[in-house]
Design an enzyme around this catalytic site. Structure first.
Site, mmCIF file in Angstrom:
data_model
loop_
_atom_site.group_PDB
_atom_site.id
_atom_site.type_symbol
_atom_site.label_atom_id
_atom_site.label_comp_id
_atom_site.label_asym_id
_atom_site.label_seq_id
_atom_site.Cartn_x
_atom_site.Cartn_y
_atom_site.Cartn_z
ATOM 1 N N ASN A 10 -3.870 1.456 4.038
ATOM 2 C CA ASN A 10 -4.370 3.110 4.107
ATOM 3 C C ASN A 10 -5.243 3.294 3.325
ATOM 4 O O ASN A 10 -5.644 2.763 1.760
ATOM 5 C CB ASN A 10 -2.778 4.018 3.094
ATOM 6 C CG ASN A 10 -3.431 4.842 2.602
ATOM 7 O OD1 ASN A 10 -4.431 5.538 3.296
ATOM 8 N ND2 ASN A 10 -2.543 5.735 1.866
ATOM 9 N N TRP A 11 -6.646 3.593 3.492
ATOM 10 C CA TRP A 11 -8.299 3.454 2.971
ATOM 11 C C TRP A 11 -7.943 4.574 2.171
ATOM 12 O O TRP A 11 -8.972 4.501 0.806
ATOM 13 C CB TRP A 11 -9.151 3.602 3.945
ATOM 14 C CG TRP A 11 -8.492 2.367 5.022
ATOM 15 C CD1 TRP A 11 -8.319 1.121 4.377
ATOM 16 C CD2 TRP A 11 -10.103 1.699 5.148
ATOM 17 N NE1 TRP A 11 -8.807 0.285 5.763
ATOM 18 C CE2 TRP A 11 -9.843 0.717 6.549
ATOM 19 C CE3 TRP A 11 -10.914 1.707 6.422
ATOM 20 C CZ2 TRP A 11 -10.474 -0.036 6.855
ATOM 21 C CZ3 TRP A 11 -12.045 1.668 6.777
ATOM 22 C CH2 TRP A 11 -11.420 0.116 7.844
ATOM 23 N N LYS A 12 -6.918 5.541 1.912
ATOM 24 C CA LYS A 12 -7.800 6.936 1.603
ATOM 25 C C LYS A 12 -8.738 7.459 1.580
ATOM 26 O O LYS A 12 -9.268 7.195 2.488
ATOM 27 C CB LYS A 12 -6.668 6.599 0.434
ATOM 28 C CG LYS A 12 -5.484 5.949 0.028
ATOM 29 C CD LYS A 12 -4.726 5.667 -1.435
ATOM 30 C CE LYS A 12 -4.113 5.076 -1.815
ATOM 31 N NZ LYS A 12 -3.002 5.281 -2.481
ATOM 32 N N HIS A 95 2.405 11.361 2.985
ATOM 33 C CA HIS A 95 1.927 10.813 1.809
ATOM 34 C C HIS A 95 2.196 11.247 -0.082
ATOM 35 O O HIS A 95 1.829 12.067 0.290
ATOM 36 C CB HIS A 95 0.762 9.868 1.887
ATOM 37 C CG HIS A 95 0.615 8.698 1.278
ATOM 38 N ND1 HIS A 95 -0.181 8.816 -0.211
ATOM 39 C CD2 HIS A 95 0.361 7.610 0.921
ATOM 40 C CE1 HIS A 95 -0.304 8.465 -1.082
ATOM 41 N NE2 HIS A 95 -0.153 6.485 -0.193
ATOM 42 N N GLU A 97 0.546 11.145 -1.876
ATOM 43 C CA GLU A 97 -0.405 11.885 -2.446
ATOM 44 C C GLU A 97 0.093 13.939 -1.736
ATOM 45 O O GLU A 97 -0.950 14.378 -2.399
ATOM 46 C CB GLU A 97 -2.262 11.418 -2.378
ATOM 47 C CG GLU A 97 -1.889 9.791 -3.364
ATOM 48 C CD GLU A 97 -2.327 8.842 -2.952
ATOM 49 O OE1 GLU A 97 -3.137 8.732 -1.808
ATOM 50 O OE2 GLU A 97 -2.198 7.557 -3.336
ATOM 51 N N GLU A 167 7.909 4.359 -0.136
ATOM 52 C CA GLU A 167 6.594 4.244 -1.106
ATOM 53 C C GLU A 167 7.158 4.525 -2.610
ATOM 54 O O GLU A 167 7.153 5.964 -2.675
ATOM 55 C CB GLU A 167 5.119 4.694 -1.039
ATOM 56 C CG GLU A 167 4.867 4.089 0.747
ATOM 57 C CD GLU A 167 3.377 4.397 0.340
ATOM 58 O OE1 GLU A 167 2.742 3.166 0.430
ATOM 59 O OE2 GLU A 167 3.090 5.339 0.982
ATOM 60 N N GLY A 173 -0.841 2.590 -6.355
ATOM 61 C CA GLY A 173 -1.579 2.014 -6.644
ATOM 62 C C GLY A 173 -1.374 1.810 -8.967
ATOM 63 O O GLY A 173 -2.716 1.795 -9.164
ATOM 64 N N SER A 213 1.872 -1.119 -4.059
ATOM 65 C CA SER A 213 1.360 -2.296 -4.983
ATOM 66 C C SER A 213 1.408 -3.954 -3.921
ATOM 67 O O SER A 213 1.786 -4.525 -4.380
ATOM 68 C CB SER A 213 1.329 -2.423 -6.389
ATOM 69 O OG SER A 213 0.564 -1.213 -6.628
ATOM 70 N N GLY A 234 -2.242 -0.162 0.263
ATOM 71 C CA GLY A 234 -3.250 0.732 -0.201
ATOM 72 C C GLY A 234 -4.664 -0.279 -1.188
ATOM 73 O O GLY A 234 -5.245 -0.488 0.173
ATOM 74 N N GLY A 235 -4.661 -0.403 -2.010
ATOM 75 C CA GLY A 235 -5.667 -1.140 -2.727
ATOM 76 C C GLY A 235 -5.879 -2.303 -1.922
ATOM 77 O O GLY A 235 -7.084 -2.314 -1.771
HETATM 78 C C1 PEP Z 1 -0.862 3.996 -0.485
HETATM 79 O O1 PEP Z 1 -1.708 4.416 -0.644
HETATM 80 O O2 PEP Z 1 -0.135 4.051 0.191
HETATM 81 C C2 PEP Z 1 -0.328 2.637 -0.956
HETATM 82 C C3 PEP Z 1 1.340 2.243 -0.977
HETATM 83 O O3 PEP Z 1 -1.131 2.529 -2.462
HETATM 84 P P1 PEP Z 1 -0.999 0.869 -3.341
HETATM 85 O O4 PEP Z 1 -1.158 -0.469 -2.041
HETATM 86 O O5 PEP Z 1 -2.709 0.527 -3.860
HETATM 87 O O6 PEP Z 1 -0.007 0.621 -4.335
#
Ligand code: PEP
Length: 249
Positions: A10-12, A95, A97, A167, A173, A213, A234-235
């Site tokens: 997930n590049w956000k 998501h 967010e 999640e 994050g 994470s 994500g990251g």
């Molecule tokens: C996400 O954005 O869905 C996510 C899990 O982010 P991260 O891996 O950075 O925690």
């Protein structure tokens, strides 16, 4: 039949179109896998160049959001058929967010999930609790409520083909990963909820990811859990580590 793992990035709101193409090039050889489905969920403006950049590879492209109406006066929105026409196969829906910052509720998300299926997209439906909810002991009730509301009117066949991402919001994050036991417990509860809504065969088929994470160091242990079929990342999806997560074994 064993479920195939699926690892989605997930590049956000990261990567300009030219950076996106460069990242695809950097990751191309690192994310090769026959055992794992690999998806890049990218910002809308990156979809067209990324679809082009991953042509001929094992990577599929996903969107991070879509709207449920077919077309019309919805300034700034993107429809499911636009995504399909551009070569998108998956779409993240709900998501945390989007639920939090953009106030997307389960009623809206249910419309999006149904529209995604109608258009031939595979939804990656996200669910997850806040730290406060976890501490109150209502995690499983909350997740079940989200899943049940988001899947109203979705058929068993559709549900079997989808992806659900658990999640925990407190792990996104933050560098705080849920313990393997916590992640497995909730992913199993999601599967049990699918069995309750539909049947055992649908629950056996649906793929459930853990997200929060995930990194190159913790992916193997998480993905080895019986109810965790991969990750939403994500990251770590924006760097070479993503290749190590895909090839976690
Ligand atoms: C996400 O954005 O869905 C996510 C899990 O982010 P991260 O891996 O950075 O925690």
């Amino acid at each position: 039949m064993a479920r195939k793992k699926i690892v989605a990035g997930n590049w956000k709101m990261n990567m300009t179109p030219s950076q996106a193409v460069a990242l695809c090039e950097e990751l191309k050889d690192l994310v090769k896998s026959e055992d794992v489905d690999v998806v890049y969920c990218v910002p809308a403006i990156d979809i067209v160049p990324v679809v082009e950049a991953v042509k001929g590879t094992n990577v599929e492209v996903g969107a991070e959001n879509m709207y449920f109406e077919d077309k019309g006066a919805y300034t700034g929105e993107i429809s499911a058929s636009m995504l399909v026409d551009a070569g998108v196969k998956y779409v993240i829906i709900g998501h945390s967010e989007r639920r939090d910052y953009f106030k997307e509720d389960d009623c809206l998300l249910n419309k999006k999930v149904k529209k995604a299926f109608e258009a031939g997209l595979t939804p990656i439906l996200c669910c997850g609790e806040t730290l406060e909810q976890r501490e109150m002991g209502i995690t499983l009730d909350w997740i079940r409520m989200q899943i049940k509301s988001d899947l109203v009117g979705v058929t068993a066949e559709q549900a079997a083909s989808m992806v659900i991402a658990y999640e925990p919001i407190w792990a996104i994050g933050t560098g705080k990963t849920a313990t393997t036991e916590q992640a497995q417990e909730v992913c199993k509860a999601v599967r049990d909820c699918i069995a309750e809504i539909y049947d055992a065969a649908t629950a056996e088929a649906v793929r459930i990811q853990y997200g929060g994470s995930v990194n190159a160091a913790n992916a193997a242990e998480l993905f080895a859990q019986p109810d965790i079929d991969g990750g939403l990342v994500g990251g770590a999806s924006l760097k070479a580590d993503f290749g190590k997560i895909v090839n976690y074994k």
